[in-house]
Design an enzyme around this catalytic site. Structure first.
Site, PDB file in Angstrom:
ATOM      1  CB  SER A  31      -0.809   0.049   1.269  1.00 39.78           C
ATOM      2  OG  SER A  31      -0.187   0.185   2.280  1.00 39.78           O
ATOM      3  CE  LYS A  80      -3.207   2.163   4.879  1.00 39.41           C
ATOM      4  NZ  LYS A  80      -2.839   1.147   3.723  1.00 39.41           N
TER       5      LYS A  80
END
Length: 195
Positions: A31, A80
């Protein structure tokens, strides 16, 4: 023998102290590509994260890469990038049901750099800032990537070709695209300054 045992006992709190303020994590998943675990590396990135600045100073900003507790599974830790802070308005991506969202007080909007392979705020919505655990300080492994995560520098050569140039330009374009989706707002509780 007794002297060695005393030294070990004397220094034994040090690792506990260090790992209370810092943590080392091996990055798995895709990700955060190409910032972390790029295809050009044969190794998974191992990174150092700062816990103290998050827990004591609440020191996080847009563009910081952070670890967060997953909002719907507390056993998962996600890595993230903070895209927007409280008071900001962000243009969302599918599957988020609204085209734009204003970030509520005490929340942040986080996304992975690889938008097609990430569970992030576009799935969960704004994330409570209390779920942020630490922020990325530097890459420790592999050795050729050791150091803080910085934007690649655009080569100052006459030629505008080659891997380094394309890599730097792609990183710059990704950052511009992220920033274009965020309208920076004023944090809640902060009044406008007037003359």
């Amino acid at each position: 023998m007794l002297a060695t045992l005393r030294k070990c006992l004397y220094w034994s709190p040090l690792p506990i102290f260090v790992f209370h303020f810092w943590e080392v994590k091996q990055i798995s998943g895709q990700s955060m590509k190409p910032t972390l675990n790029p295809d050009t590396s044969t190794w998974r990135d191992i990174c150092l994260f700062d816990r103290a600045s998050i827990h004591t100073n609440h020191d996080f900003n847009r563009e910081d890469i952070v670890t967060i507790r997953c909002p719907n599974d507390p056993n998962r830790v996600l890595i993230k990038r903070i895209l927007a802070l409280e008071g900001d308005t962000v243009k969302t991506r599918p599957p988020y049901p609204e085209a734009e969202v204003k970030i509520p007080q005490g929340h942040v909007w986080v996304e992975g750099d690889e938008s097609f392979r990430t569970d992030d705020s576009n799935l969960y919505g704004p994330i409570p800032a209390a779920l942020i655990q630490s922020k990325l300080v530097r890459i420790l492994w592999p050795p050729e990537r050791f150091g803080p995560v910085t934007e690649p520098e655009i080569p100052q050569t006459q030629t505008r070709s080659g891997y380094a140039y394309r890599h730097a330009m792609a990183a710059l374009e990704r950052k511009k695209a992220r920033r274009a989706r965020v309208q920076v707002g004023r944090p809640y509780g902060v009044d406008a300054i007037t003359d």
